[in-house]
Design an enzyme around this catalytic site. Structure first.
Site, PDB file in Angstrom:
ATOM      1  N   ARG A   1       6.499  -8.192   1.745  1.00 51.09           N
ATOM      2  CA  ARG A   1       7.360  -7.812   2.874  1.00 51.09           C
ATOM      3  C   ARG A   1       7.989  -9.049   3.504  1.00 51.09           C
ATOM      4  NH1 ARG A   1       4.357  -4.399   6.577  1.00 51.09           N
ATOM      5  NH2 ARG A   1       5.287  -2.609   5.527  1.00 51.09           N
TER       6      ARG A   1
ATOM      7  N   THR B   1      -5.614  -1.524   7.201  1.00 51.05           N
ATOM      8  CA  THR B   1      -5.777  -2.975   7.237  1.00 51.05           C
ATOM      9  C   THR B   1      -7.241  -3.302   7.553  1.00 51.05           C
ATOM     10  OG1 THR B   1      -5.104  -2.839   9.547  1.00 51.05           O
ATOM     11  CG2 THR B   1      -3.421  -3.524   7.965  1.00 51.05           C
TER      12      THR B   1
ATOM     13  N   LYS C   1       0.839  -1.207   0.000  1.00 52.04           N
ATOM     14  CA  LYS C   1       0.000   0.000   0.000  1.00 52.04           C
ATOM     15  C   LYS C   1       0.880   1.265   0.000  1.00 52.04           C
ATOM     16  CE  LYS C   1      -2.165  -1.514   3.747  1.00 52.04           C
ATOM     17  NZ  LYS C   1      -1.579  -2.881   3.846  1.00 52.04           N
ATOM     18  N   THR C   2       1.872   1.293   0.893  1.00 51.13           N
ATOM     19  CA  THR C   2       2.763   2.452   0.942  1.00 51.13           C
ATOM     20  C   THR C   2       3.559   2.544  -0.355  1.00 51.13           C
ATOM     21  OG1 THR C   2       3.006   1.935   3.282  1.00 51.13           O
ATOM     22  CG2 THR C   2       4.511   3.595   2.384  1.00 51.13           C
TER      23      THR C   2
ATOM     24  N   ASP D   1      -1.277   6.487   6.739  1.00 50.98           N
ATOM     25  CA  ASP D   1      -1.329   5.058   7.031  1.00 50.98           C
ATOM     26  C   ASP D   1      -2.264   4.829   8.223  1.00 50.98           C
ATOM     27  OD1 ASP D   1      -0.698   2.450   6.630  1.00 50.98           O
ATOM     28  OD2 ASP D   1       1.308   2.538   7.481  1.00 50.98           O
TER      29      ASP D   1
END
Ligand code: ADP
Length: 356
Positions: A237, A178, A84-85, A129
């Site tokens: 990640r 999330t 997302k980032t 975020d």
């Protein structure tokens, strides 16, 4: 509407922004030189997978450029580590604008969000975020900012109070969460694009692994990349972290090259099984089976028994266990599926079997 005592307060806050919320230039997105940022893709070609998101974005970006208008506000949701980032950074780079990255818990006081909004320049992207954690006051400041690019503020006290509408530059808000379900509907409704990020396939994660290995100058075979990808829980990640850890093993215990054997043996030592589950995931499934006959059992009870916080279980462990079909969410709590029993090598109780 935000209530602040006077205009001085705003400029004071603007002064402190530089330190608290550094502006990240797209061409320099790895500004803090951490491992994660150093391998973050910066364009659509190196941003692997998420095909439908990329297709939508490419058109949206092109249209915004042709119209010379700022992009619509966007909301990206999905489990942590899915990009997302990263995609927000790619968007900023493609648009040639700066991105300011912050998170909802850092916007506790009204002046935090007001300060940021007032210091944005036209076309810039504000990335928030964990946007589901914004407090009510911050949300209300955001509504007119998102809709009309204004800040509505009241200055002075009671009878002498005056409402000011302060114009701010046209910006794009990108929210990441999330938990899309925890966003208030007025906030959700103000996003033009809402997109859920999907878990990655093994093939996509193999590409992530190979790309990271190349950047870090790590020797890896096709099969080695695939072996790591298979145990990465569909999450880039995690794939990146595993590449790094396996490369340490390869260097110290093997001949430095990561092939399937080296990857599998290293991951076994790290207690990451062939589904990508770690000790916490297995402890969670075991707990439900052994103490609660396979469930259903409430999330708070599970978290307390594992000495983990509810958020970690909900955000980090559960999404993949649910997606992999090892766990099920029912109105009465969490339940281990027959697949979950089999994965742990525990016989599925006959009563359970007939229920599924
Ligand atoms: P999120 O914001 O969803 O928690 P991030 O955007 O921080 O996740 O991504 C975590 C890491 O995974 C980043 O450092 C990045 O290198 C990697 N990553 C995420 N998405 C992709 C992708 N589509 N392709 C390649 N690497 C990715």
């Amino acid at each position: 509407m935000a209530i602040i005592s006077d205009n001085e307060e705003i400029s004071k806050n603007q002064g402190s922004l530089g330190k608290k919320n550094p502006v990240v230039k797209p061409e320099n997105i790895e500004y803090d030189k951490t491992f994660e940022n150093s391998i973050r893709p910066k364009d659509f070609d190196s941003y692997i997978g998420q095909t439908s998101l990329k297709e939508t974005l490419k058109i949206t970006l092109e249209a915004a450029k042709l119209r010379d208008k700022p992009l619509d506000h966007m909301l990206f949701y999905g489990p942590p580590g899915l990009g997302k980032t990263t995609v927000a950074g790619v968007i900023a780079a493609q648009m040639g604008v700066e991105i300011r990255i912050t998170s909802a818990p850092a916007l506790e006081r009204p002046r935090d969000i007001i300060g940021i909004l007032m210091s944005l320049k036209g076309g810039e992207i504000l990335f928030i975020d964990e946007i589901h954690r914004l407090n009510k006051v911050a949300e209300e400041i955001l509504y007119p900012a998102m809709e009309d690019f204004t800040l509505d503020m009241t200055t002075g006290k009671s009878q002498t109070a005056k409402t000011l509408r302060i114009p701010i530059p046209k910006f794009t808000l990108i929210g990441a969460t999330t938990k899309a379900g925890e966003l208030s509907s007025p906030l959700r409704d103000r996003f033009g694009i809402i997109h859920r990020l999907e878990f990655y396939t093994v093939e996509e994660l193999s590409q992530v692994v190979k790309r990271t290995a190349q950047i870090l100058d790590i020797n890896i075979t096709e099969e080695g990349a695939k072996a790591i990808a298979k145990r990465s829980r569909g999450t880039p990640r995690i794939a990146n972290r595993l590449v790094k850890r396996v490369s340490d093993f390869a260097l110290v215990k093997f001949d430095g090259i990561i092939d399937a054997k080296v990857a599998n043996e290293s991951l076994d030592i790290l207690k990451i099984d062939e589904f990508g589950l770690d000790n916490t995931d297995r402890a969670l499934l075991n707990l439900i089976i052994e103490k609660y006959d396979g469930g259903p059992v409430g999330i708070e009870t599970i978290a307390a028994a594992l000495s983990e916080d509810v958020r970690t279980i909900e955000d980090v462990c559960e999404p993949y266990l649910l997606q992999a079909g090892l766990l099920q969410r029912t109105p009465r709590g969490r339940k281990v599926s027959p697949e979950g029993y089999r994965h742990l090598g525990i016989k599925v109780p006959s009563e359970q079997q007939s229920l599924f």
